[in-house]
Design a protein around this motif. Structure first.
Motif, PDB file in Angstrom:
ATOM      1  N   ARG A  62       0.834  -1.198   0.000  1.00  0.00           N
ATOM      2  CA  ARG A  62       0.000   0.000   0.000  1.00  0.00           C
ATOM      3  C   ARG A  62       0.877   1.260   0.000  1.00  0.00           C
ATOM      4  N   VAL A  63       1.911   1.226   0.838  1.00  0.00           N
ATOM      5  CA  VAL A  63       2.811   2.377   0.896  1.00  0.00           C
ATOM      6  C   VAL A  63       3.467   2.599  -0.463  1.00  0.00           C
ATOM      7  N   SER A 111       0.846   4.015  -3.010  1.00  0.00           N
ATOM      8  CA  SER A 111       0.463   5.412  -2.791  1.00  0.00           C
ATOM      9  C   SER A 111       1.656   6.339  -2.969  1.00  0.00           C
ATOM     10  N   THR A 112       2.849   5.851  -2.640  1.00  0.00           N
ATOM     11  CA  THR A 112       4.027   6.697  -2.852  1.00  0.00           C
ATOM     12  C   THR A 112       4.231   6.991  -4.330  1.00  0.00           C
ATOM     13  N   GLY A 143       2.022   6.794  -6.731  1.00  0.00           N
ATOM     14  CA  GLY A 143       0.908   7.627  -7.215  1.00  0.00           C
ATOM     15  C   GLY A 143       1.080   9.080  -6.835  1.00  0.00           C
ATOM     16  N   ALA A 144       1.419   9.315  -5.562  1.00  0.00           N
ATOM     17  CA  ALA A 144       1.532  10.689  -5.086  1.00  0.00           C
ATOM     18  C   ALA A 144       2.683  11.421  -5.771  1.00  0.00           C
ATOM     19  N   TRP A 145       3.821  10.728  -5.925  1.00  0.00           N
ATOM     20  CA  TRP A 145       4.957  11.379  -6.587  1.00  0.00           C
ATOM     21  C   TRP A 145       4.642  11.694  -8.042  1.00  0.00           C
ATOM     22  N   ALA A 204       1.616  12.269  -9.353  1.00  0.00           N
ATOM     23  CA  ALA A 204       0.673  13.396  -9.385  1.00  0.00           C
ATOM     24  C   ALA A 204       1.397  14.695  -9.068  1.00  0.00           C
TER      25      ALA A 204
END
Lengths: 276, 290
Positions: A9-10, A13-14, A16-18, A20
């Protein structure tokens, strides 16, 4: 098993966030890169991302062509001046409403907020004519006045929400010990209010620096801050992208740094305390 | 417990701010109302003539008004929709355990600090240019025809630029709200076997209702008067395609020098903004009591 799921999960999301974050930041990055290219490379297709001939000549050209330093100084005077004057007027007002509230304090605060709702374009005509008659068009004084008035409600509101969080008991204790109001202000209130004052100052510097309605309409050359200086690049003149990028980078760099410092206060300031 | 003396002091300290804001609100507004009843064009010299509501009739029946009202609504509505629809997933993503979250946050918030003239010109020239812009190059690499943004879809181009500027604001507010959401409540829901989707719909989304309202209202106030982005890219054109109310009033006042009609338009803009402000002030006021 659970641990592996968390790790995955980390990781997801890491990434994805980077991704975006990078996409959102990309136009700024691209502008900074372009500012170090030659005009020919800035226009070239396919574009080169990193492996081009790095040059700083655009920055020199920008200064020669349109006196960047003159406009940067104007921006500093206008943003700094209007913010400081607004603070001088707002501190006593916010102090008074936070520590000696009356029945009408809430109405006064909401009324102040409502003055910020007036669209600037609704009063463009009278302000332009008054400024013309008083010789304030294209003057630093004129812009300091208008930006100060425009941001005053936000300054008062931000200070009020910060002052309200200072525990009153401390003031009463100081009063019991015989402190006068002057001493109370200097020794008790000021040290506790400094963080709130600093973030109010920062946010309003940013808002005033980037203000682009009154500055575009009330100044042309002498008093023109960076917003207007950049607007002068709107009419294309041959190859000008690298120069435009260099000028833009110079115009946003100082405020971007200040902005990153103040981002945590941003939400609170711009929502008038409605979201904390 | 305040003594009469401190009350007097408090009132004295408040007076300058109240007086200034009062003058700032009343004088220009009164003048706008006064000018709106005059036939007054700066190009005609100083002849001013009372014409009653003629300017309003002229402004409101001008086809440019309807076009610009429509553009304003499309612009405000689209940017609101886009910033919230993109802002919610983005805020949810940033609320997850992300390695290097504060750096990502910095990247996401950055566009908000870029002055409007810079973002508009950088997007128009470096990204959206139909021949040498980056978007054109990307389109060509996929074998597509590049879009000539400012000729074929000028209003949409403006919408994209303004969305880029306001997305950070929406995201940051929603993220702040998410971080104040009670973790225990979410954990309890997970323990009870709730799926991620139902946790989102039944717990997270209701919690976001208020911040979303705040985002809508505050953005609306600013989006109603988008000006610089149009001023430096399209000048309201082609035709009237990107003229919003703010730009229409500007062009009547400072290009055609029609003071009367621009004032009437200004009052129309004030009325529209006040309708929004009414709701915002109520929400903020409710929070003040809490």
């Amino acid at each position: 098993m659970a641990r592996m799921a968390t790790n995955r999960r980390v990781a997801i999301s890491t990434v994805g966030a980077w991704l975006a974050g990078f996409l959102i930041f990309f136009p700024i990055l691209w502008m900074v890169l372009t500012s170090f290219k030659t005009e020919l490379e800035a226009f070239a297709i396919p574009p080169s991302f990193l492996f081009f001939h790095w040059t700083t000549e655009n920055y020199a050209t920008v200064q020669e062509r349109s006196d960047y330093i003159h406009h940067a100084l104007n921006s500093i005077i206008i943003a700094g001046g209007s913010t400081l004057i607004a603070l001088l007027i707002a501190i006593p007002a916010a102090w008074s409403m936070a520590f000696s509230p009356t029945k009408r304090t809430k109405d006064v605060l909401l009324w102040m907020l409502s003055t910020k709702m007036m669209p600037p374009v609704g009063v463009l005509v009278p302000i332009y004519l008054i400024w013309r008659d008083f010789g304030l068009l294209d003057s630093l004084t004129g812009l300091v006045i208008i930006l100060c008035l425009g941001n005053l409600p936000i300054v008062i509101w931000m200070l009020f929400t910060y002052f309200k969080e200072i525990p009153k008991d401390i003031l009463e204790a100081a009063r019991m010990d015989g402190a006068t109001i002057g001493r109370e202000l200097i020794y008790v209130l000021t040290p506790m209010a400094i963080p709130g004052l600093a973030s109010t100052l920062l946010l309003n510097l940013i808002l005033a620096w980037n203000e682009a309605f009154w500055t575009l309409n009330l100044s042309t050359l002498n008093a023109a801050p960076l917003t207007v200086f950049i607007a002068s690049y709107s009419s294309p003149e041959g190859l000008f992208w690298a120069k435009l990028s260099a000028a833009s980078t110079l115009a946003i760099a100082p405020i971007l740094v200040l902005g990153w410092f103040s981002q945590r206060q941003l939400v609170r300031g711009l929502t008038f305390g409605a979201v904390k | 417990m305040a003594t009469r003396q401190t009350q007097l002091l408090a009132r004295t300290l408040l007076t300058p701010a109240v007086a200034l804001l009062f003058v700032w609100m009343i004088v220009p507004l009164a003048l706008t109302i006064y000018f709106s009843t005059l036939h007054y064009n700066l190009l005609d010299g100083d002849t001013q003539q009372f014409v009653g509501l003629e300017n309003f009739r002229y402004f409101l029946t001008d086809p440019a008004f309807l076009a610009s009202l429509q553009n304003t609504l499309v612009l405000v509505g689209s940017v609101l929709g886009l910033t919230i629809l993109l802002g919610i997933p983005l805020a949810l993503l940033l609320d997850q355990p992300v390695i290097g979250r504060s750096f990502v946050r910095l990247m996401v918030i950055a566009p908000f600090f870029v002055m409007p003239t810079v973002s508009a010109l950088v997007w128009k020239n470096l990204l959206m240019h139909p021949v040498s812009g980056l978007f054109a190059w990307i389109a060509k690499s996929f074998g597509l025809t590049p879009i000539d943004w400012f000729n074929d879809a000028p209003l949409f181009a403006i919408i994209l630029i303004v969305t880029w500027q306001w997305l950070p604001f929406a995201t940051l507010i929603l993220l702040t709200a998410l971080q104040s959401l009670d973790e225990e409540q979410k954990e309890a829901a997970e323990m009870d076997g709730a799926r991620a989707l139902s946790t989102f719909v039944y717990i997270t989304l209701p919690h976001l209702a208020r911040p979303i309202t705040v985002v809508i209202l505050i953005e609306t106030i600013f989006l109603l008067t988008v000006f610089a982005e149009i001023f430096v890219t399209t000048g309201g054109g082609p035709g009237l395609q990107t003229t919003n109310i703010a730009f229409l009033i500007y062009s009547q006042a400072l290009i055609q020098y029609d003071i009367g009609s621009a004032s009437a338009g200004g009052l129309v803009a004030v009325v529209i903004a006040n309708i929004v402000a009414f709701f915002l002030v109520r929400i903020v006021g409710r929070n003040l009591e809490a």
